[in-house]
Write a protein that holds these residues in place. Sequence first.
Motif, PDB file in Angstrom:
ATOM      1  N   LYS A 187      72.916  39.916  -6.105  1.00 30.99           N
ATOM      2  CA  LYS A 187      73.015  40.019  -7.567  1.00 30.99           C
ATOM      3  C   LYS A 187      74.366  39.489  -8.040  1.00 30.99           C
ATOM      4  CE  LYS A 187      69.769  43.814  -8.323  1.00 30.99           C
ATOM      5  NZ  LYS A 187      69.584  45.201  -8.753  1.00 30.99           N
ATOM      6  N   HIS A 188      75.348  39.495  -7.138  1.00 32.77           N
ATOM      7  CA  HIS A 188      76.665  38.933  -7.486  1.00 32.77           C
ATOM      8  C   HIS A 188      76.528  37.464  -7.860  1.00 32.77           C
ATOM      9  CE1 HIS A 188      79.132  42.341  -6.432  1.00 32.77           C
ATOM     10  NE2 HIS A 188      78.720  42.370  -5.183  1.00 32.77           N
ATOM     11  N   ASP A 189      77.308  37.037  -8.820  1.00 33.41           N
ATOM     12  CA  ASP A 189      77.332  35.614  -9.190  1.00 33.41           C
ATOM     13  C   ASP A 189      78.787  35.199  -9.310  1.00 33.41           C
ATOM     14  OD1 ASP A 189      76.656  33.113  -9.999  1.00 33.41           O
ATOM     15  OD2 ASP A 189      76.043  33.655 -12.023  1.00 33.41           O
ATOM     16  N   PRO A 190      79.296  34.265  -8.492  1.00 37.21           N
ATOM     17  CA  PRO A 190      78.618  33.512  -7.434  1.00 37.21           C
ATOM     18  C   PRO A 190      78.124  34.421  -6.296  1.00 37.21           C
ATOM     19  CG  PRO A 190      80.846  32.637  -7.874  1.00 37.21           C
ATOM     20  CD  PRO A 190      80.730  33.909  -8.618  1.00 37.21           C
ATOM     21  N   ALA A 191      77.169  33.901  -5.522  1.00 37.86           N
ATOM     22  CA  ALA A 191      76.577  34.673  -4.412  1.00 37.86           C
ATOM     23  C   ALA A 191      77.596  34.853  -3.295  1.00 37.86           C
ATOM     24  CB  ALA A 191      75.348  33.943  -3.889  1.00 37.86           C
ATOM     25  N   MET A 234      83.554  34.243  -1.258  1.00 36.80           N
ATOM     26  CA  MET A 234      82.222  34.039  -1.844  1.00 36.80           C
ATOM     27  C   MET A 234      81.892  32.552  -1.843  1.00 36.80           C
ATOM     28  SD  MET A 234      83.446  34.753  -5.788  1.00 36.80           S
ATOM     29  CE  MET A 234      84.275  36.284  -5.372  1.00 36.80           C
ATOM     30  N   LEU A 235      80.655  32.233  -2.149  1.00 35.15           N
ATOM     31  CA  LEU A 235      80.263  30.830  -2.261  1.00 35.15           C
ATOM     32  C   LEU A 235      80.743  30.289  -3.601  1.00 35.15           C
ATOM     33  CD1 LEU A 235      76.501  31.014  -1.102  1.00 35.15           C
ATOM     34  CD2 LEU A 235      78.513  30.706   0.330  1.00 35.15           C
ATOM     35  N   GLU A 236      80.793  28.964  -3.723  1.00 35.93           N
ATOM     36  CA  GLU A 236      81.079  28.404  -5.051  1.00 35.93           C
ATOM     37  C   GLU A 236      79.838  28.629  -5.919  1.00 35.93           C
ATOM     38  OE1 GLU A 236      80.337  23.842  -4.948  1.00 35.93           O
ATOM     39  OE2 GLU A 236      81.255  24.353  -3.017  1.00 35.93           O
ATOM     40  N   LYS A 237      79.990  28.553  -7.218  1.00 39.03           N
ATOM     41  CA  LYS A 237      78.860  28.798  -8.124  1.00 39.03           C
ATOM     42  C   LYS A 237      77.813  27.681  -7.988  1.00 39.03           C
ATOM     43  CE  LYS A 237      77.944  30.417 -12.795  1.00 39.03           C
ATOM     44  NZ  LYS A 237      76.778  31.162 -12.310  1.00 39.03           N
ATOM     45  N   LYS A 238      76.570  28.077  -7.767  1.00 35.93           N
ATOM     46  CA  LYS A 238      75.484  27.103  -7.565  1.00 35.93           C
ATOM     47  C   LYS A 238      74.248  27.584  -8.320  1.00 35.93           C
ATOM     48  CE  LYS A 238      76.876  26.077  -2.790  1.00 35.93           C
ATOM     49  NZ  LYS A 238      76.492  26.168  -1.383  1.00 35.93           N
ATOM     50  N   PRO A 239      73.304  26.665  -8.604  1.00 33.03           N
ATOM     51  CA  PRO A 239      72.039  27.106  -9.206  1.00 33.03           C
ATOM     52  C   PRO A 239      71.361  28.157  -8.327  1.00 33.03           C
ATOM     53  CG  PRO A 239      72.214  24.722  -9.312  1.00 33.03           C
ATOM     54  CD  PRO A 239      73.354  25.187  -8.466  1.00 33.03           C
ATOM     55  N   ARG A 240      70.911  29.244  -8.979  1.00 33.48           N
ATOM     56  CA  ARG A 240      70.368  30.406  -8.267  1.00 33.48           C
ATOM     57  C   ARG A 240      68.844  30.298  -8.195  1.00 33.48           C
ATOM     58  NH1 ARG A 240      74.054  34.532  -8.063  1.00 33.48           N
ATOM     59  NH2 ARG A 240      72.556  36.224  -8.450  1.00 33.48           N
ATOM     60  N   ILE A 241      68.315  30.279  -6.969  1.00 32.57           N
ATOM     61  CA  ILE A 241      66.891  30.007  -6.748  1.00 32.57           C
ATOM     62  C   ILE A 241      66.167  31.246  -6.213  1.00 32.57           C
ATOM     63  CG2 ILE A 241      65.227  28.533  -5.523  1.00 32.57           C
ATOM     64  CD1 ILE A 241      67.014  26.964  -7.496  1.00 32.57           C
ATOM     65  N   LEU A 242      64.982  31.490  -6.747  1.00 37.23           N
ATOM     66  CA  LEU A 242      64.077  32.492  -6.186  1.00 37.23           C
ATOM     67  C   LEU A 242      62.999  31.747  -5.405  1.00 37.23           C
ATOM     68  CD1 LEU A 242      62.410  35.547  -7.861  1.00 37.23           C
ATOM     69  CD2 LEU A 242      60.967  33.825  -6.807  1.00 37.23           C
ATOM     70  N   VAL A 267      68.864  33.249  -3.895  1.00 33.53           N
ATOM     71  CA  VAL A 267      69.419  34.594  -4.124  1.00 33.53           C
ATOM     72  C   VAL A 267      68.389  35.695  -3.904  1.00 33.53           C
ATOM     73  CG1 VAL A 267      71.315  33.915  -5.645  1.00 33.53           C
ATOM     74  CG2 VAL A 267      69.052  34.352  -6.641  1.00 33.53           C
ATOM     75  N   THR A 268      67.101  35.340  -3.883  1.00 38.68           N
ATOM     76  CA  THR A 268      66.092  36.373  -3.627  1.00 38.68           C
ATOM     77  C   THR A 268      64.780  35.748  -3.147  1.00 38.68           C
ATOM     78  OG1 THR A 268      64.934  38.294  -4.554  1.00 38.68           O
ATOM     79  CG2 THR A 268      65.367  36.483  -6.076  1.00 38.68           C
ATOM     80  N   ASP A 320      64.984  38.452 -13.572  1.00 39.24           N
ATOM     81  CA  ASP A 320      65.975  39.055 -14.477  1.00 39.24           C
ATOM     82  C   ASP A 320      67.184  39.599 -13.715  1.00 39.24           C
ATOM     83  OD1 ASP A 320      64.254  38.449 -16.511  1.00 39.24           O
ATOM     84  OD2 ASP A 320      63.462  40.483 -16.738  1.00 39.24           O
ATOM     85  N   GLU A 321      66.910  40.393 -12.690  1.00 42.48           N
ATOM     86  CA  GLU A 321      67.997  41.094 -11.980  1.00 42.48           C
ATOM     87  C   GLU A 321      68.914  40.141 -11.220  1.00 42.48           C
ATOM     88  OE1 GLU A 321      66.339  44.190  -9.540  1.00 42.48           O
ATOM     89  OE2 GLU A 321      65.458  45.243 -11.264  1.00 42.48           O
ATOM     90  N   TYR A 322      68.359  39.031 -10.751  1.00 41.60           N
ATOM     91  CA  TYR A 322      69.165  38.105  -9.935  1.00 41.60           C
ATOM     92  C   TYR A 322      69.610  36.875 -10.721  1.00 41.60           C
ATOM     93  CZ  TYR A 322      68.115  41.150  -6.091  1.00 41.60           C
ATOM     94  OH  TYR A 322      68.053  42.261  -5.283  1.00 41.60           O
ATOM     95  N   GLN A 323      69.424  36.926 -12.051  1.00 42.95           N
ATOM     96  CA  GLN A 323      69.839  35.816 -12.939  1.00 42.95           C
ATOM     97  C   GLN A 323      69.405  34.467 -12.359  1.00 42.95           C
ATOM     98  OE1 GLN A 323      74.167  36.437 -13.856  1.00 42.95           O
ATOM     99  NE2 GLN A 323      73.806  38.281 -12.649  1.00 42.95           N
TER     100      GLN A 323
END
Length: 383
Positions: A187-191, A234-242, A267-268, A320-323
């Motif tokens: 759930k953290h952003d960045p992952a 942490m990782l650098e900020k990247k597009p978050r994929i389900l 992320v999930t 929603d929860e993992y943006q």
Amino acid sequence: MEIIKDLPEVFEEFAEQRKNSFLAVKQLKDKGVPVVGAYCTYFPQEIAMAMGAATVGLCSTSDETIAEAEKELPKNLCPLIKSSYGFAKTDKCPFFYFSDVVVGETTCDGKKKMYEYMAEFKDVFLMELPNTQSEEALKLWKSEVIRFKEYLEKKFDVTITEEDIRGAVKTNNEVRNSLKRLYEVMKHDPAPIQGQDLFKVLYGSTFKFDRKAIPAEVTALVEKIEKEYAEGKMLEKKPRILVSGCPVGGATEKVVRAIEDNGGVVVTYENCNGAKSIDKLVDEENPDIYDALARRYLNIGCSVMTPNPNRLELLGRLIDEYQVDGVVEMTLQACHTYNVESLSIRRFVNEKKGIPYINVETDYSQADIGQLNTRIAAFIEML
């Protein structure tokens, strides 16, 4: 003094867990511990655990034995079914070889016909899974859970008490809660970590025979990830994929690699070996333990269910929860239920959640890796 291992080392240990368990399952057999093998998330594991049996997921995620399976099964069948049958037929899966019984379920037509052939050379107990989640279906499924218990009692000459089942439920709920805490670090952003590393733990933990040991191991891992995150690792900020769709694992991990090699981070996982199998607990307060088990397992949102609102409910919650920035659905060739349902998933993701969606249909070969990379890279770039 306990030696604190580096995260990459811990992730690799979980990744190796399946191979390490090949030897462990033989040792269990030598000690006379019954082994119950299964293929599906609908398998009510607690019933077998209550008997003191070891439970294990059987080999079904590699193309190694598909050619062998195609000597008897149609070529245009889902690779997961062909792989399962091929490993069983060739005895190349130690878990299958050492299983005293294989528990099948009537999820899809291909699988249930395949179990008929498998039953010719292995003890197969087939559970009648309803394809709907009504109260009537629940009655049938509860009776199947009880029938499975009675089958084990007769086959192994044991008595499975309600107390034993409640003990197994408590253990498994603790395992689910610990794994839930693990995937919630995303759930953290960045992952904090790669989705591939998260998957190694989720998948690897299913091959640990000592279920009671899992929560402490996973909790220690979560604490380590959180501590390092607080320290700025942490990782650098990247597009978050389900990732959604058919079961991921083995050959199909190529889809996760394609996402993360091309600038995204998973992320999930909504799939069977992700949130779908951990999200819901068995209600320990329910006075009827068989009803509690039946409800928990029947409520899994798989594409074999019609209608299938629980999948959309979980999917929406995870987005929603993992943006989540985008959804990648991985479907296997000739997996009819998931391929047909991909239309409603696309509509839900695009129209209800307002985010991009892509479906990649694949099999267990490595032939489409270039194409996968091209398509997924273009999708992530669009995000």
